[in-house]
Design an enzyme around this catalytic site. Structure first.
Site, PDB file in Angstrom:
ATOM      1  N   GLY A 138      -1.218   4.135  -5.012  1.00 35.79           N
ATOM      2  CA  GLY A 138      -1.045   3.109  -5.707  1.00 35.79           C
ATOM      3  C   GLY A 138       0.270   3.066  -6.743  1.00 35.79           C
ATOM      4  N   LEU A 186       0.740  -1.283  -0.123  1.00 39.84           N
ATOM      5  CA  LEU A 186       0.068   0.058  -0.193  1.00 39.84           C
ATOM      6  C   LEU A 186       0.910   1.289  -0.077  1.00 39.84           C
ATOM      7  CD1 LEU A 186      -2.477  -0.728   2.948  1.00 39.84           C
ATOM      8  CD2 LEU A 186      -3.057  -0.034   0.744  1.00 39.84           C
ATOM      9  N   CYS A 187       0.590   2.403  -0.425  1.00 37.44           N
ATOM     10  CA  CYS A 187       0.847   3.507  -0.435  1.00 37.44           C
ATOM     11  C   CYS A 187      -0.407   4.481  -0.490  1.00 37.44           C
ATOM     12  CB  CYS A 187       1.987   4.099  -1.642  1.00 37.44           C
ATOM     13  SG  CYS A 187       1.386   4.117  -3.157  1.00 37.44           S
ATOM     14  N   ARG A 188      -0.209   5.818  -0.752  1.00 37.35           N
ATOM     15  CA  ARG A 188      -1.449   6.569  -0.854  1.00 37.35           C
ATOM     16  C   ARG A 188      -2.381   6.424  -2.106  1.00 37.35           C
ATOM     17  NH1 ARG A 188      -1.784  13.065   0.547  1.00 37.35           N
ATOM     18  NH2 ARG A 188      -0.610  12.031   2.415  1.00 37.35           N
ATOM     19  N   MET A 242      -4.347   3.694  -0.318  1.00 36.21           N
ATOM     20  CA  MET A 242      -5.091   4.342   1.063  1.00 36.21           C
ATOM     21  C   MET A 242      -6.530   4.980   0.848  1.00 36.21           C
ATOM     22  SD  MET A 242      -3.690   2.891   3.719  1.00 36.21           S
ATOM     23  CE  MET A 242      -4.582   3.696   5.145  1.00 36.21           C
TER      24      MET A 242
END
Length: 108
Positions: free
Chosen positions: A64, A60-62, A88
């Site tokens: 993708g 995961l990141c903010r 997220m």
């Protein structure tokens, strides 16, 4: 946006017991994260790769982008990893639980 070889899953399909790897920066993590996720910022991953569990990783990141790059790297290293599409933001939109550094529920 990314090469088709990046394995991807939507946030709603990540199993509750799945191993989550959050590659966002510390301030992003503190603002809100998935409880139980392993936090290793993208820039530290190579130095801390031994901390990764030997199981499928949901990255995961903010939104993708960073996580897709990390998944490409991990797959090239022979690891089983998938990008959580939409990061997220998608996690929150799917109604999946998040928390903040102070333990309070968090909404993006």
């Amino acid at each position: 946006m990314f090469h088709a070889s990046v394995p991807t899953v939507d946030a709603a399909s990540v199993p509750a017991e799945g191993a989550l790897l959050d590659v966002r920066e510390q301030d992003e993590w503190e603002a809100g994260h998935v409880d139980g996720a392993l936090h290793i910022p993208m820039g530290q991953l190579m130095a801390r790769i031994e901390e990764l569990p030997e199981q499928k990783l949901y990255v995961l990141c903010r939104v993708g982008g960073r996580s897709a790059q990390v998944v490409q790297y991990l797959v090239a290293q022979g690891r089983d990893a998938v990008n959580v599409d939409g990061g997220m933001y998608a996690w929150e939109a799917a109604g999946r639980p998040m928390t903040s550094a102070d333990g309070n529920p968090f909404v993006l």
